[in-house]
Design a protein around this motif. Structure first.
Motif, PDB file in Angstrom:
ATOM      1  N   GLU A 289       0.869  -1.182   0.089  1.00 47.96           N
ATOM      2  CA  GLU A 289       0.054   0.009  -0.049  1.00 47.96           C
ATOM      3  C   GLU A 289       0.999   1.228   0.135  1.00 47.96           C
ATOM      4  OE1 GLU A 289      -3.262  -0.277  -0.377  1.00 47.96           O
ATOM      5  OE2 GLU A 289      -3.134  -2.328   0.108  1.00 47.96           O
ATOM      6  N   ILE A 290       0.379   2.491  -0.407  1.00 49.56           N
ATOM      7  CA  ILE A 290       1.011   3.493  -0.576  1.00 49.56           C
ATOM      8  C   ILE A 290       1.774   3.941   0.711  1.00 49.56           C
ATOM      9  CG2 ILE A 290      -1.064   4.925  -0.490  1.00 49.56           C
ATOM     10  CD1 ILE A 290       2.258   5.638  -2.457  1.00 49.56           C
ATOM     11  N   GLU A 291       1.077   3.696   1.774  1.00 52.65           N
ATOM     12  CA  GLU A 291       1.201   4.358   3.165  1.00 52.65           C
ATOM     13  C   GLU A 291       2.691   3.422   3.663  1.00 52.65           C
ATOM     14  OE1 GLU A 291      -3.507   4.137   3.023  1.00 52.65           O
ATOM     15  OE2 GLU A 291      -1.613   2.778   2.270  1.00 52.65           O
ATOM     16  N   GLU A 292       2.784   2.234   3.171  1.00 50.35           N
ATOM     17  CA  GLU A 292       4.108   1.499   3.489  1.00 50.35           C
ATOM     18  C   GLU A 292       5.414   2.006   3.002  1.00 50.35           C
ATOM     19  OE1 GLU A 292       3.284  -2.825   3.348  1.00 50.35           O
ATOM     20  OE2 GLU A 292       1.449  -2.553   2.485  1.00 50.35           O
ATOM     21  N   ILE A 293       5.020   2.714   1.787  1.00 50.24           N
ATOM     22  CA  ILE A 293       6.323   3.373   1.162  1.00 50.24           C
ATOM     23  C   ILE A 293       6.698   4.829   2.131  1.00 50.24           C
ATOM     24  CG2 ILE A 293       7.039   4.764  -0.911  1.00 50.24           C
ATOM     25  CD1 ILE A 293       5.527   3.057  -2.766  1.00 50.24           C
ATOM     26  N   LEU A 294       5.742   5.387   2.513  1.00 50.06           N
ATOM     27  CA  LEU A 294       5.834   6.523   3.353  1.00 50.06           C
ATOM     28  C   LEU A 294       6.437   6.293   4.501  1.00 50.06           C
ATOM     29  CD1 LEU A 294       2.599   8.643   2.633  1.00 50.06           C
ATOM     30  CD2 LEU A 294       5.191   8.742   1.439  1.00 50.06           C
ATOM     31  N   ALA A 295       5.839   5.088   4.936  1.00 46.51           N
ATOM     32  CA  ALA A 295       6.463   4.518   6.429  1.00 46.51           C
ATOM     33  C   ALA A 295       7.995   4.068   6.283  1.00 46.51           C
ATOM     34  CB  ALA A 295       5.755   3.382   6.803  1.00 46.51           C
ATOM     35  N   VAL A 296       8.659   3.807   5.056  1.00 42.58           N
ATOM     36  CA  VAL A 296       9.843   3.574   4.804  1.00 42.58           C
ATOM     37  C   VAL A 296      10.919   4.770   5.075  1.00 42.58           C
ATOM     38  CG1 VAL A 296      11.685   2.610   2.968  1.00 42.58           C
ATOM     39  CG2 VAL A 296       9.660   1.563   3.524  1.00 42.58           C
TER      40      VAL A 296
ATOM     41  N   ASN B 133      14.626  16.910   8.301  1.00 39.22           N
ATOM     42  CA  ASN B 133      13.737  15.949   7.871  1.00 39.22           C
ATOM     43  C   ASN B 133      12.350  16.306   7.516  1.00 39.22           C
ATOM     44  OD1 ASN B 133      16.081  14.007   7.648  1.00 39.22           O
ATOM     45  ND2 ASN B 133      15.984  13.724   9.866  1.00 39.22           N
ATOM     46  N   HIS B 134      11.856  15.505   6.760  1.00 39.90           N
ATOM     47  CA  HIS B 134      10.231  15.956   6.417  1.00 39.90           C
ATOM     48  C   HIS B 134       9.487  15.384   7.491  1.00 39.90           C
ATOM     49  CE1 HIS B 134       6.895  16.529   3.794  1.00 39.90           C
ATOM     50  NE2 HIS B 134       6.574  15.359   4.193  1.00 39.90           N
ATOM     51  N   LYS B 135       8.694  16.093   8.313  1.00 41.32           N
ATOM     52  CA  LYS B 135       7.693  15.685   9.472  1.00 41.32           C
ATOM     53  C   LYS B 135       6.493  15.574   8.550  1.00 41.32           C
ATOM     54  CE  LYS B 135      10.900  16.712  12.437  1.00 41.32           C
ATOM     55  NZ  LYS B 135      11.458  15.410  13.009  1.00 41.32           N
ATOM     56  N   MET B 136       6.111  14.340   8.835  1.00 43.75           N
ATOM     57  CA  MET B 136       4.728  13.851   8.051  1.00 43.75           C
ATOM     58  C   MET B 136       4.013  12.897   8.950  1.00 43.75           C
ATOM     59  SD  MET B 136       4.964  11.682   4.504  1.00 43.75           S
ATOM     60  CE  MET B 136       6.140  10.601   5.406  1.00 43.75           C
ATOM     61  N   LYS B 137       2.768  13.222   8.892  1.00 45.71           N
ATOM     62  CA  LYS B 137       1.696  12.188   9.518  1.00 45.71           C
ATOM     63  C   LYS B 137       1.179  11.381   8.403  1.00 45.71           C
ATOM     64  CE  LYS B 137      -2.416  11.730  12.408  1.00 45.71           C
ATOM     65  NZ  LYS B 137      -3.646  12.607  12.867  1.00 45.71           N
ATOM     66  N   ILE B 138       1.250  10.174   8.507  1.00 43.92           N
ATOM     67  CA  ILE B 138       1.002   9.344   7.558  1.00 43.92           C
ATOM     68  C   ILE B 138      -0.555   8.738   7.602  1.00 43.92           C
ATOM     69  CG2 ILE B 138       1.079   7.004   6.471  1.00 43.92           C
ATOM     70  CD1 ILE B 138       4.145   6.965   7.274  1.00 43.92           C
TER      71      ILE B 138
END
Length: 262
Positions: free
Chosen positions: A80-87, A250-255
């Motif tokens: 899922e796309i969320e898994e890529i962002l989690a990496v 570093n990019h701060k991101m809420k998935i």
């Protein structure tokens, strides 16, 4: 052939990454260090190994140069796309994503995945329709990179771009008509690079969603590069840019979950 990995290095990489391999088939009499390593890993993972004769082996691989070994796998597991962002989040790095808009040639797809893995891309996104999928040709051409790089397969690239942009990711497309050269762009932040179809390029709706468009200058009589070469140039320009600006925050991101619009 979609559930077969052929070749010594791709099979070895698949074993190392714990892909769901059903069994290993080895042509009788095949020897070498890669074969020995594959056997050792397969035994460790309790994966059955079977030696087979030339005729039976050829029935499975056809004319493909399999180097005497194949792995039969379950269907490729897309993420899922969320898994890529989690990496990216786990690595504490700004997201670096490759989006392939209707790449049709499995060899181009495999080459792009190989370049992406070497460039440190966190994941690749491909469309469900009108594009090559991950099969044995792609795995072999990628030199095993498909075993290490998360790949998402989505029904709507445009919706995915909107999702990524909401997460603060800049989207850069390659377009021959752009006024901006690819080495003039700043790729240091959260980034998704789009490479278009071998003949048609990026589709209009996808292009309109891009934040920026860049082009690779052509100085010969041929008007464009192979898609995999173009992709590699832009990705490694981004690597150079991101390395030079490694002190960026570093990019701060809420998935958040991707919710597909019906």
């Amino acid at each position: 052939m979609d559930n077969i990995i052929v070749g010594r290095q791709p099979v070895l990489e698949a074993l190392k990454s714990r892909q769901p391999i059903e069994r290993i088939l080895i042509l009788h009499g095949t020897m070498g260090s890669h074969i020995d390593q594959a056997k050792q890993l397969a035994r460790k993972l309790a994966i059955p190994i079977k030696e087979t004769d030339k005729e039976s082996f050829a029935e499975i691989v056809g004319n493909t140069q399999a180097q005497g070994i194949i792995a039969i796998i379950d269907s490729y597991r897309y993420v899922e796309i969320e898994e890529i962002l989690a990496v990216a989040q786990r690595k504490n790095e700004p997201p670096f994503i490759l989006i392939l808009d209707e790449i049709e040639d499995p060899h181009n797809l495999g080459a792009l995945i190989r370049s992406a893995e070497c460039a440190g891309v966190h994941g690749v996104i491909i469309p469900l329709h009108n594009a090559a999928s991950i099969n044995s040709t792609v795995v072999k051409t990628s030199a095993g990179a498909t075993a290490h790089l998360p790949i998402a397969r989505v029904t709507n690239i445009v919706q995915i771009i909107d999702y990524l942009k909401k997460a603060g990711i800049w989207v850069v497309g390659t377009e021959m008509e752009s006024d901006k050269l690819y080495y003039e762009h700043d790729y240091s932040g959260a980034l998704a690079i789009i490479i278009g179809n071998e003949g048609k390029g990026i589709r209009r709706l996808v292009k309109e969603k891009c934040d920026f468009l860049v082009k690779i200058p052509m100085h010969g009589k041929i008007e464009s590069l192979n898609a995999s070469v173009a992709g590699a140039l832009v990705m490694f320009e981004a690597v150079k840019n991101r390395t030079q600006k490694s002190n960026i925050k570093n990019h701060k991101m809420k998935i958040t979950p991707f919710l597909e619009e019906k």
